[in-house]
Design a protein around this motif. Sequence first.
Motif, mmCIF file in Angstrom:
data_model
loop_
_atom_site.group_PDB
_atom_site.id
_atom_site.type_symbol
_atom_site.label_atom_id
_atom_site.label_comp_id
_atom_site.label_asym_id
_atom_site.label_seq_id
_atom_site.Cartn_x
_atom_site.Cartn_y
_atom_site.Cartn_z
ATOM 1 N N ILE A 15 0.839 -1.203 0.000
ATOM 2 C CA ILE A 15 0.000 0.000 0.000
ATOM 3 C C ILE A 15 0.873 1.251 0.000
ATOM 4 O O ILE A 15 0.630 2.204 -0.755
ATOM 5 N N SER B 257 2.456 1.658 -3.388
ATOM 6 C CA SER B 257 1.472 2.146 -4.358
ATOM 7 C C SER B 257 1.206 3.636 -4.173
ATOM 8 O O SER B 257 1.083 4.387 -5.152
ATOM 9 N N LEU B 258 1.131 4.084 -2.923
ATOM 10 C CA LEU B 258 0.944 5.516 -2.668
ATOM 11 C C LEU B 258 2.108 6.322 -3.226
ATOM 12 O O LEU B 258 1.925 7.407 -3.788
ATOM 13 N N SER C 183 1.948 6.564 -7.053
ATOM 14 C CA SER C 183 0.817 7.320 -7.588
ATOM 15 C C SER C 183 1.169 8.753 -7.960
ATOM 16 O O SER C 183 0.416 9.415 -8.669
ATOM 17 N N TYR D 153 -3.983 12.037 -10.372
ATOM 18 C CA TYR D 153 -5.302 12.148 -9.759
ATOM 19 C C TYR D 153 -6.198 13.094 -10.554
ATOM 20 O O TYR D 153 -7.401 12.847 -10.700
ATOM 21 N N SER E 93 -1.651 3.098 -9.956
ATOM 22 C CA SER E 93 -1.488 3.242 -8.507
ATOM 23 C C SER E 93 -2.362 4.363 -7.968
ATOM 24 O O SER E 93 -2.919 4.255 -6.859
ATOM 25 N N ALA E 94 -2.496 5.440 -8.715
ATOM 26 C CA ALA E 94 -3.372 6.536 -8.291
ATOM 27 C C ALA E 94 -4.826 6.068 -8.235
ATOM 28 O O ALA E 94 -5.552 6.369 -7.271
ATOM 29 N N THR F 80 -5.274 3.900 -5.227
ATOM 30 C CA THR F 80 -5.361 4.696 -3.999
ATOM 31 C C THR F 80 -6.766 5.252 -3.804
ATOM 32 O O THR F 80 -7.331 5.185 -2.705
ATOM 33 N N LEU G 60 -9.014 2.428 -2.799
ATOM 34 C CA LEU G 60 -8.845 2.092 -1.386
ATOM 35 C C LEU G 60 -9.614 3.059 -0.494
ATOM 36 O O LEU G 60 -10.290 2.644 0.462
ATOM 37 N N ILE G 61 -9.537 4.342 -0.799
ATOM 38 C CA ILE G 61 -10.242 5.351 -0.003
ATOM 39 C C ILE G 61 -11.753 5.136 -0.099
ATOM 40 O O ILE G 61 -12.480 5.246 0.909
#
Length: 311
Positions: free
Chosen positions: A48, A51-52, A55, A74, A284-285, A288, A291-292
């Motif tokens: 994780i 990945s962050l 991103s 993003y 990855s973005a 993320t 995940l959120i």
Amino acid sequence: MNKSAVSIGSKKAKSDQNLVEYKGERKFVLFSLIPILLLFGVFAFIPIGWSLGLSVFKYNPLSASALFVGADNYIRMLGDAIFLKSLWVTFKFVTIAVLANIVITLLIAMAIQRVRVRWLKDLFRTVFFLPTIAPLAGTAIVWSTMFNYHNGLFNLLLSKLHMAPIQWLSDPHYALFSVIMMTLWADIGYNVVLFMAGLDSIPDLYYEAAILDGANRWHLFRHVTVPLLRRTTLFVSVTTVVSYFQAFPQFQIMTKGEPFNETRVLALHIYEQAFSNSNMGYASAMATVFLIIILLVTLLQLKWGRTQWEY
């Protein structure tokens, strides 16, 4: 005076013994948790975090360098029509599949619960649980064959009823619902067992008292079964939502996101961006953000569930 001193000494010795036992228990718990925490760290927290970090880069795994782009990945998502479509398809799939799963599994669990013969009850429970043992990829392949337009099982049944065959996996009106059918068949066994455990935990005296007050079956279900199953229902709904948000193998094998991206869930879109297009930073973005979204949905479910526990 001597008796008092002996009493104080014995209490102190007992307190010291309890302290030693407490420290021993803490060490045992600590050493027991270390392997689990290491596994979580290696296979969950580190990926994780990695990945962050990716991103905010434009990163191709085949390239020796990565370009820092900040929040561009993003911002790009806001104008990505395929990403927005996959997000919509994901929420549509999760909403329909989770609601159908909970309703079907609760009804099945209640029906099995009414069976009084023990071996027959265990047989039904085993039969409904068996599909969950099969690998999801293998199940998806079998169902793809059953959905085949020319010689699939479902179209053969339709032909016996003198009805026109259906393009189950290539028609935009049926593709997503076809995958939902397969997912429900492969997954309902878990929740049937969980709901049966929840029903077993409800004392019979509540039903007996309600029957003495003149309650019928609908009143028993609404005012006894549903309230006392709220914690089980919360657990089932949270785990099922998280599982269905991450649904991937059935979509990859059965439809590959087609037709017209009507079955392109976000997990499949992330996979294709990462491994087919080698756009690891953008994937990855999206992961993320995904995940959120899952965390927020889970927290909302838990908050709603806790407010419903007073009955």
